[in-house]
Design a protein around this motif. Sequence first.
Motif, PDB file in Angstrom:
ATOM      1  N   LEU A 135      90.484  46.481  61.511  1.00 48.78           N
ATOM      2  CA  LEU A 135      89.050  46.181  61.512  1.00 48.78           C
ATOM      3  C   LEU A 135      88.549  45.949  62.926  1.00 48.78           C
ATOM      4  N   ALA A 136      89.369  45.302  63.761  1.00 43.88           N
ATOM      5  CA  ALA A 136      88.958  45.037  65.143  1.00 43.88           C
ATOM      6  C   ALA A 136      88.770  46.327  65.924  1.00 43.88           C
ATOM      7  N   ASP A 137      89.540  47.376  65.583  1.00 40.45           N
ATOM      8  CA  ASP A 137      89.377  48.661  66.271  1.00 40.45           C
ATOM      9  C   ASP A 137      87.989  49.261  66.036  1.00 40.45           C
ATOM     10  N   LEU A 138      87.356  48.862  64.939  1.00 38.32           N
ATOM     11  CA  LEU A 138      86.046  49.425  64.609  1.00 38.32           C
ATOM     12  C   LEU A 138      84.898  48.630  65.216  1.00 38.32           C
ATOM     13  N   ALA A 139      85.202  47.440  65.748  1.00 40.67           N
ATOM     14  CA  ALA A 139      84.150  46.619  66.370  1.00 40.67           C
ATOM     15  C   ALA A 139      83.560  47.369  67.555  1.00 40.67           C
ATOM     16  N   GLY A 140      82.265  47.250  67.712  1.00 40.15           N
ATOM     17  CA  GLY A 140      81.596  47.927  68.814  1.00 40.15           C
ATOM     18  C   GLY A 140      81.242  49.368  68.513  1.00 40.15           C
ATOM     19  N   ARG A 141      81.533  49.822  67.320  1.00 41.02           N
ATOM     20  CA  ARG A 141      81.210  51.192  66.931  1.00 41.02           C
ATOM     21  C   ARG A 141      80.294  51.163  65.698  1.00 41.02           C
ATOM     22  N   PRO A 142      79.415  52.128  65.539  1.00 37.51           N
ATOM     23  CA  PRO A 142      78.574  52.165  64.324  1.00 37.51           C
ATOM     24  C   PRO A 142      79.373  52.645  63.122  1.00 37.51           C
ATOM     25  N   VAL A 143      78.980  52.183  61.942  1.00 35.53           N
ATOM     26  CA  VAL A 143      79.585  52.645  60.696  1.00 35.53           C
ATOM     27  C   VAL A 143      78.475  53.145  59.788  1.00 35.53           C
ATOM     28  N   VAL A 144      78.848  53.985  58.827  1.00 31.17           N
ATOM     29  CA  VAL A 144      77.890  54.481  57.843  1.00 31.17           C
ATOM     30  C   VAL A 144      78.263  53.891  56.490  1.00 31.17           C
ATOM     31  N   LEU A 145      77.268  53.374  55.776  1.00 36.18           N
ATOM     32  CA  LEU A 145      77.475  52.688  54.508  1.00 36.18           C
ATOM     33  C   LEU A 145      76.710  53.407  53.403  1.00 36.18           C
ATOM     34  N   ASN A 146      77.407  53.692  52.315  1.00 42.92           N
ATOM     35  CA  ASN A 146      76.762  54.235  51.116  1.00 42.92           C
ATOM     36  C   ASN A 146      76.278  53.048  50.297  1.00 42.92           C
TER      37      ASN A 146
END
Length: 287
Positions: free
Chosen positions: A179-190
């Motif tokens: 989860l920490a690897d994804l910090a600072g990046r945008p995500v897309v949520l359905n």
Amino acid sequence: MTIELRHLRAFLAIAEAGSVTRAAARLHLGQPALSRTLRQLEDHLGARLVDRSTHHLELTAEGRTFRDKAAAAVAAVETALDPGGLRSWPLRLGHTWAALGDHTVPLLRRWDETWPGTPLELLRVDDRTAGLTQGKVDAAVLRGADAWAGLRTEPLLSEERVVVMPADSPLAALPRVTLADLAGRPVVLNTVSGTTTMDLWPPATRPVAAIEVTNTDEWLIAIAAGRALGVSTSATPSNHMHPSLVYRPLVDAPAVPVVLAWREGPVHPALPDLLALAREVLGGGTA
């Protein structure tokens, strides 16, 4: 007065159109006649279904609840009156994006071999309950730990989470992702049928932004275009392989429960057979 099917159809048309005027045009009725029909339904139920106090028509809380009930009732009548149903009664299985992953094809093949007289129709419906509460399907494969009012559920399995990313993402070089690897990046949520929200991350390590979409196709396109990363389950790769996407295990996020769900009350007579076969296939008895 007696409430008829036309009252339900009128209400559903208003709910879908967001306007009595547009709904009347679709139904080829005059606006006063449609308003009277709606009022008759509300009087019968003893509840206000539509909020007329704002410029834009909106359903009340009671109206939103009744919408699913009305849709299910209309769908049931249409199914009962379908002439094709006199020869065979298909069992409609809904899902929102991945059915049962790698187990989907074995399930369908085993069903066709064992119950050839009852077609099993697999339907993708972009809806929180895969069309179940609206009467579009008889049973549904649902994911998540939600408590679905009016539905019965049977646990099938749990799926590990995966990160979905464009093939040229720097994270694609990692064998596993946190989860920490994804910090600072945008995500897309359905936001309609997805199982991921921003609450998946600790507050201090949440992604910088979220792109919200309403169906799986939009979700996949946003990721493939490099606009954001996505989080899904291990069932997704088998249904949505794409040369522009790669999947990596998300090692520190909780697994997602998968259930078979159906509406309370009378059910399709083949539902117990479907549940038994799903347990057999998921248990490894696919030979």
